[in-house]
Design a protein around this motif. Sequence first.
Motif, mmCIF file in Angstrom:
data_model
loop_
_atom_site.group_PDB
_atom_site.id
_atom_site.type_symbol
_atom_site.label_atom_id
_atom_site.label_comp_id
_atom_site.label_asym_id
_atom_site.label_seq_id
_atom_site.Cartn_x
_atom_site.Cartn_y
_atom_site.Cartn_z
ATOM 1 N N SER A 163 41.661 58.453 29.066
ATOM 2 C CA SER A 163 40.994 57.196 29.403
ATOM 3 C C SER A 163 39.950 57.413 30.501
ATOM 4 N N PHE A 164 39.055 56.437 30.648
ATOM 5 C CA PHE A 164 38.058 56.454 31.717
ATOM 6 C C PHE A 164 38.551 55.532 32.833
ATOM 7 N N HIS A 165 38.400 55.971 34.078
ATOM 8 C CA HIS A 165 38.849 55.163 35.218
ATOM 9 C C HIS A 165 37.642 54.813 36.080
ATOM 10 N N GLY A 166 37.308 53.517 36.142
ATOM 11 C CA GLY A 166 36.209 53.050 36.975
ATOM 12 C C GLY A 166 36.729 52.273 38.168
ATOM 13 N N LEU A 167 35.878 52.127 39.169
ATOM 14 C CA LEU A 167 36.263 51.403 40.381
ATOM 15 C C LEU A 167 35.689 49.996 40.362
ATOM 16 N N CYS A 168 36.428 49.065 40.918
ATOM 17 C CA CYS A 168 36.026 47.658 40.977
ATOM 18 C C CYS A 168 34.826 47.502 41.911
ATOM 19 N N THR A 169 33.747 46.935 41.376
ATOM 20 C CA THR A 169 32.529 46.789 42.186
ATOM 21 C C THR A 169 32.738 45.819 43.351
ATOM 22 N N TRP A 170 33.624 44.833 43.182
ATOM 23 C CA TRP A 170 33.868 43.874 44.266
ATOM 24 C C TRP A 170 34.464 44.589 45.478
ATOM 25 N N HIS A 171 35.436 45.487 45.228
ATOM 26 C CA HIS A 171 36.055 46.223 46.334
ATOM 27 C C HIS A 171 35.035 47.136 47.020
ATOM 28 N N ILE A 172 34.194 47.808 46.238
ATOM 29 C CA ILE A 172 33.174 48.681 46.826
ATOM 30 C C ILE A 172 32.195 47.851 47.642
ATOM 31 N N GLU A 173 31.827 46.685 47.101
ATOM 32 C CA GLU A 173 30.894 45.794 47.806
ATOM 33 C C GLU A 173 31.463 45.356 49.158
ATOM 34 N N GLN A 174 32.752 45.034 49.177
ATOM 35 C CA GLN A 174 33.385 44.633 50.437
ATOM 36 C C GLN A 174 33.360 45.774 51.454
ATOM 37 N N ASN A 175 33.566 47.006 50.965
ATOM 38 C CA ASN A 175 33.497 48.170 51.867
ATOM 39 C C ASN A 175 32.090 48.347 52.424
ATOM 40 N N LEU A 176 31.076 48.127 51.579
ATOM 41 C CA LEU A 176 29.693 48.237 52.045
ATOM 42 C C LEU A 176 29.394 47.194 53.123
ATOM 43 N N ILE A 177 29.854 45.968 52.889
ATOM 44 C CA ILE A 177 29.638 44.896 53.867
ATOM 45 C C ILE A 177 30.311 45.251 55.195
ATOM 46 N N THR A 178 31.544 45.757 55.109
ATOM 47 C CA THR A 178 32.292 46.112 56.319
ATOM 48 C C THR A 178 31.623 47.256 57.076
ATOM 49 N N ASN A 179 31.193 48.293 56.345
ATOM 50 C CA ASN A 179 30.685 49.502 56.995
ATOM 51 C C ASN A 179 29.215 49.426 57.415
ATOM 52 N N PHE A 180 28.388 48.712 56.633
ATOM 53 C CA PHE A 180 26.955 48.727 56.921
ATOM 54 C C PHE A 180 26.414 47.397 57.449
ATOM 55 N N LYS A 181 27.090 46.289 57.104
ATOM 56 C CA LYS A 181 26.671 44.963 57.568
ATOM 57 C C LYS A 181 25.177 44.717 57.301
ATOM 58 N N ASP A 182 24.744 45.119 56.106
ATOM 59 C CA ASP A 182 23.336 44.990 55.732
ATOM 60 C C ASP A 182 23.263 44.451 54.310
#
Length: 202
Positions: A164-183
């Motif tokens: 199978s193919f395993h992808g990551l949830c874009t919402w979770h990645i987006e939240q990490n970007l907001i937390t880490n970069f605040k941009d």
Amino acid sequence: MRRDYGVNISCDKAWCAREAEYDLTRGTSEYSYSILHAYEEMLKIENPGTVFKIKLEDDVHFKYMFMALGPCIRDFTSYWPLIIVDGSHLKGKYKGTMLVAVSMDGNNQLYPLAYVMVDNETDRSWKWFMLNLKCSIGEPDNLVFVSDRMVSISNVIRAFFPTSFHGLCTWHIEQNLITNFKDSTIVGIFRYAARAFRMTEF
């Protein structure tokens, strides 16, 4: 109570009375755990093909419970081969975590596939969940999993669904970007990239 009945009681007494009434109305949690096997048999009679597993600790104490209803398993073959997995922490007297696997139907609506009650989100609990999920649905062609970045999930998907193919949830990645970069600019660029359907667009 004071306003409606003229009775002055403490918050603790009101809470105890409420809990006692709940137990009389719905039954106690301890009793519910004790009749899980009867519940399993009734589910299997009413929903043929249902997979229901209980794991006990030392053959006495409740440890895990897995459930996938027969109609959900059968209908999954007619939907997209997509499974989204995640966990949710339970609150109340008996703590624990509910791990869920959902799919998407033809109208992009969430479709419940299976869930399991466990003590914690650990390698062992995810392994037990994926083992029972594979026994329930097999390994369909072109199967895709979506999850957050939890390492345990990646490990068990590789172990039990190697093709199978395993992808990551874009919402979770987006939240990490907001937390880490605040941009918000970076988040906008990420959204465009995540929604690109062609390599050239990406």
